[in-house]
Design a protein around this motif. Structure first.
Motif, PDB file in Angstrom:
ATOM      1  N   UNK A 217     112.035 -45.404  94.419  1.00  0.00           N
ATOM      2  CA  UNK A 217     113.134 -45.099  95.292  1.00  0.00           C
ATOM      3  C   UNK A 217     113.642 -44.536  97.089  1.00  0.00           C
ATOM      4  N   UNK A 218     112.382 -44.114  97.782  1.00  0.00           N
ATOM      5  CA  UNK A 218     112.594 -43.501  98.463  1.00  0.00           C
ATOM      6  C   UNK A 218     111.479 -44.400  99.614  1.00  0.00           C
ATOM      7  N   UNK A 219     111.513 -45.976  99.131  1.00  0.00           N
ATOM      8  CA  UNK A 219     110.472 -46.494 100.022  1.00  0.00           C
ATOM      9  C   UNK A 219     109.258 -46.553  99.624  1.00  0.00           C
ATOM     10  N   UNK A 220     108.472 -45.382  99.411  1.00  0.00           N
ATOM     11  CA  UNK A 220     107.075 -45.421  99.010  1.00  0.00           C
ATOM     12  C   UNK A 220     106.905 -46.578  97.936  1.00  0.00           C
ATOM     13  N   UNK A 221     105.678 -47.475  98.592  1.00  0.00           N
ATOM     14  CA  UNK A 221     104.590 -48.641  97.228  1.00  0.00           C
ATOM     15  C   UNK A 221     103.734 -48.257  96.871  1.00  0.00           C
TER      16      UNK A 221
ATOM     17  N   UNK B  10     104.478 -46.472  83.474  1.00  0.00           N
ATOM     18  CA  UNK B  10     106.066 -45.868  83.302  1.00  0.00           C
ATOM     19  C   UNK B  10     106.420 -44.357  83.352  1.00  0.00           C
ATOM     20  N   UNK B  11     105.842 -43.737  83.067  1.00  0.00           N
ATOM     21  CA  UNK B  11     106.489 -42.524  82.826  1.00  0.00           C
ATOM     22  C   UNK B  11     106.065 -41.937  84.296  1.00  0.00           C
TER      23      UNK B  11
ATOM     24  N   UNK C 185     108.674 -40.462  87.175  1.00  0.00           N
ATOM     25  CA  UNK C 185     108.353 -38.933  87.292  1.00  0.00           C
ATOM     26  C   UNK C 185     108.771 -39.702  88.761  1.00  0.00           C
ATOM     27  N   UNK C 186     108.229 -40.154  89.311  1.00  0.00           N
ATOM     28  CA  UNK C 186     108.354 -40.378  90.832  1.00  0.00           C
ATOM     29  C   UNK C 186     109.346 -40.155  91.248  1.00  0.00           C
ATOM     30  N   UNK C 187     110.466 -41.504  90.487  1.00  0.00           N
ATOM     31  CA  UNK C 187     111.632 -40.881  91.067  1.00  0.00           C
ATOM     32  C   UNK C 187     112.515 -40.044  90.830  1.00  0.00           C
ATOM     33  N   UNK C 188     112.098 -39.815  90.003  1.00  0.00           N
ATOM     34  CA  UNK C 188     112.590 -38.218  89.686  1.00  0.00           C
ATOM     35  C   UNK C 188     112.981 -37.300  90.400  1.00  0.00           C
TER      36      UNK C 188
ATOM     37  N   UNK D  58      97.972 -45.640  88.366  1.00  0.00           N
ATOM     38  CA  UNK D  58      98.612 -45.567  90.423  1.00  0.00           C
ATOM     39  C   UNK D  58      98.417 -45.191  91.476  1.00  0.00           C
ATOM     40  N   UNK D  59      98.507 -46.213  92.646  1.00  0.00           N
ATOM     41  CA  UNK D  59      98.440 -44.836  93.924  1.00  0.00           C
ATOM     42  C   UNK D  59      99.411 -44.838  93.783  1.00  0.00           C
ATOM     43  N   UNK D  60      99.505 -43.517  94.373  1.00  0.00           N
ATOM     44  CA  UNK D  60     101.056 -42.732  94.512  1.00  0.00           C
ATOM     45  C   UNK D  60     100.839 -42.197  95.602  1.00  0.00           C
ATOM     46  N   UNK D  61     101.399 -41.917  97.197  1.00  0.00           N
ATOM     47  CA  UNK D  61     101.533 -40.536  98.336  1.00  0.00           C
ATOM     48  C   UNK D  61     102.066 -39.473  97.542  1.00  0.00           C
ATOM     49  N   UNK D  62     103.767 -40.508  97.163  1.00  0.00           N
ATOM     50  CA  UNK D  62     104.232 -39.618  96.085  1.00  0.00           C
ATOM     51  C   UNK D  62     103.877 -38.582  95.437  1.00  0.00           C
ATOM     52  N   UNK D  63     103.296 -38.962  93.919  1.00  0.00           N
ATOM     53  CA  UNK D  63     103.215 -38.261  93.538  1.00  0.00           C
ATOM     54  C   UNK D  63     101.777 -36.743  94.190  1.00  0.00           C
TER      55      UNK D  63
END
Length: 101
Positions: free
Chosen positions: A36-40, A49-50, A54-57, A82-87
């Motif tokens: 939701x913040x644009x992070x791919x 999925x969880x 959580x990232x979007x929350x 996943x590779x997720x810079x946000x988390x």
């Protein structure tokens, strides 16, 4: 918190939940989705999925305004999906680490 009713404390409860359903529209390894913040995010494991919810929350909580603390009470299982810079950034953020003692 509800019983203590501390003065000048505003609390928000955010429930981020999702359903893990099998379908032709499900995520596949290698899919790229956008938070939701644009992070791919590249999906490396379909048991994500969880974590994605959580990232979007966390983004939603940050966007509430002047946030002093975010307390994550997630019960995530499985491998790193996943590779997720946000988390990564959220767990490394010193504002999110504090002692309840």
């Amino acid at each position: 918190i509800g019983q203590l009713k501390p003065e000048k404390v505003e609390v928000h409860f955010i429930l981020a939940s999702c359903e893990n359903m099998i379908s032709g529209d499900g995520m596949r390894p290698g899919d790229i989705i956008t938070a939701s913040n644009g992070t791919t995010i590249e999906v490396l494991n379909t048991d994500a999925e969880g974590r994605l919810t959580l990232a979007d929350a966390l983004v939603f909580a940050e966007n509430l305004g002047d946030v002093d603390y975010i307390v994550d009470l997630a019960t995530l299982t499985g491998s790193l999906p996943c590779r997720n810079e946000l988390l990564t950034r959220a767990h490394a953020d010193p504002r999110l680490s504090f002692s309840l003692a």
